[in-house]
Design an enzyme around this catalytic site. Structure first.
Site, mmCIF file in Angstrom:
data_model
loop_
_atom_site.group_PDB
_atom_site.id
_atom_site.type_symbol
_atom_site.label_atom_id
_atom_site.label_comp_id
_atom_site.label_asym_id
_atom_site.label_seq_id
_atom_site.Cartn_x
_atom_site.Cartn_y
_atom_site.Cartn_z
ATOM 1 N N VAL A 92 40.037 10.834 24.119
ATOM 2 C CA VAL A 92 40.779 11.754 23.255
ATOM 3 C C VAL A 92 40.079 11.604 21.903
ATOM 4 O O VAL A 92 40.283 10.621 21.200
ATOM 5 C CB VAL A 92 42.283 11.404 23.176
ATOM 6 C CG1 VAL A 92 42.988 12.316 22.183
ATOM 7 C CG2 VAL A 92 42.930 11.494 24.553
ATOM 8 N N PRO A 93 39.204 12.551 21.554
ATOM 9 C CA PRO A 93 38.200 12.336 20.512
ATOM 10 C C PRO A 93 38.710 12.397 19.070
ATOM 11 O O PRO A 93 38.334 13.279 18.290
ATOM 12 C CB PRO A 93 37.172 13.438 20.795
ATOM 13 C CG PRO A 93 37.990 14.547 21.361
ATOM 14 C CD PRO A 93 39.064 13.872 22.183
ATOM 15 N N CYS A 94 39.505 11.423 18.686
ATOM 16 C CA CYS A 94 39.995 11.379 17.314
ATOM 17 C C CYS A 94 38.862 11.123 16.324
ATOM 18 O O CYS A 94 38.993 11.433 15.136
ATOM 19 C CB CYS A 94 41.105 10.341 17.175
ATOM 20 S SG CYS A 94 40.651 8.688 17.697
ATOM 21 N N HIS A 95 37.719 10.605 16.807
ATOM 22 C CA HIS A 95 36.578 10.377 15.917
ATOM 23 C C HIS A 95 35.980 11.696 15.424
ATOM 24 O O HIS A 95 35.229 11.699 14.456
ATOM 25 C CB HIS A 95 35.504 9.537 16.622
ATOM 26 C CG HIS A 95 34.959 10.143 17.863
ATOM 27 N ND1 HIS A 95 35.624 10.072 19.076
ATOM 28 C CD2 HIS A 95 33.822 10.845 18.090
ATOM 29 C CE1 HIS A 95 34.907 10.696 19.999
ATOM 30 N NE2 HIS A 95 33.809 11.178 19.425
ATOM 31 N N ARG A 96 36.347 12.809 16.038
ATOM 32 C CA ARG A 96 35.836 14.118 15.631
ATOM 33 C C ARG A 96 36.692 14.777 14.548
ATOM 34 O O ARG A 96 36.425 15.902 14.153
ATOM 35 C CB ARG A 96 35.739 15.038 16.847
ATOM 36 C CG ARG A 96 34.740 14.535 17.878
ATOM 37 C CD ARG A 96 34.697 15.410 19.110
ATOM 38 N NE ARG A 96 33.883 14.767 20.133
ATOM 39 C CZ ARG A 96 34.011 14.980 21.432
ATOM 40 N NH1 ARG A 96 34.901 15.855 21.876
ATOM 41 N NH2 ARG A 96 33.247 14.345 22.292
#
Length: 188
Positions: A133-137
């Site tokens: 779940v790409p919270c780094h984006r």
């Protein structure tokens, strides 16, 4: 909040060991075991689970991601450990493709709560499934590298792995990512 899980294991990544947790419904957690905020007290969970297909799938997909062979994950997810609002934010994050980004305000607008930017930030920070779940984006409103539960150095490494060039200004302000002109094709 007690984390929902039935199975768990550790998998090695270039950014450190990743704790994977799952329920029968899907992957419910992925945390770096060192230097990440919000890591559950996993040593109290007992011995890791070996041979569980869902955890095996998550570990394989994570290895493919770090090898540059995957940008999207197919492993089923169980995001039920969050509130309805958190789940809506986490589902919105799944729509951010590798090499792309969103600001917190864009995520808030996407879920129909444009004034809830701070609440979105809190939900992004509580994301239990790092990388997948790409919270780094999610970036600050000016494209700055706002916080990351796994640490800014990991956020930079993940963004670089996805094709970003991250330059640090000489004045000491947080670095701002910029897209590289070339994109690498990978299988999904």
């Amino acid at each position: 909040m007690k984390h929902p899980h039935t199975f768990h294991t550790l998998t090695a990544t270039p950014l450190g060991d990743l704790l994977l947790a799952a329920t029968p419904q899907g992957l419910s957690g992925a945390w770096f075991t060192e230097g990440q905020r919000g890591v559950p007290d996993w040593p109290s969970w007992g011995a890791p689970t070996h041979g569980q297909p869902l955890l095996g799938q998550a570990a394989r997909e994570m290895a493919e991601y770090f090898a540059g062979q995957r940008q999207r994950f197919d492993v089923p997810l169980d995001l039920s450990g969050g509130t309805a609002f958190q789940q809506s934010v986490w589902r919105a994050l799944l729509d951010i493709d590798a090499g792309d980004s969103r600001s917190y305000s864009q995520v808030a607008a996407r879920i129909g709560h444009p004034a809830a930017v701070r609440a979105v930030g809190t939900a992004v920070g509580a994301n239990p499934v790092s990388v997948i779940v790409p919270c780094h984006r999610v970036l600050g409103s000016r494209g700055t590298l706002a916080g990351y539960g796994g640490g800014l150095s990991r956020k930079v490494a993940l963004l670089r792995r996805e094709g970003w060039s991250v330059d640090a200004p000489a004045d000491g302000t947080p670095p701002a990512p910029t897209l590289r002109p070339q994109r690498v094709a990978v299988r999904h």
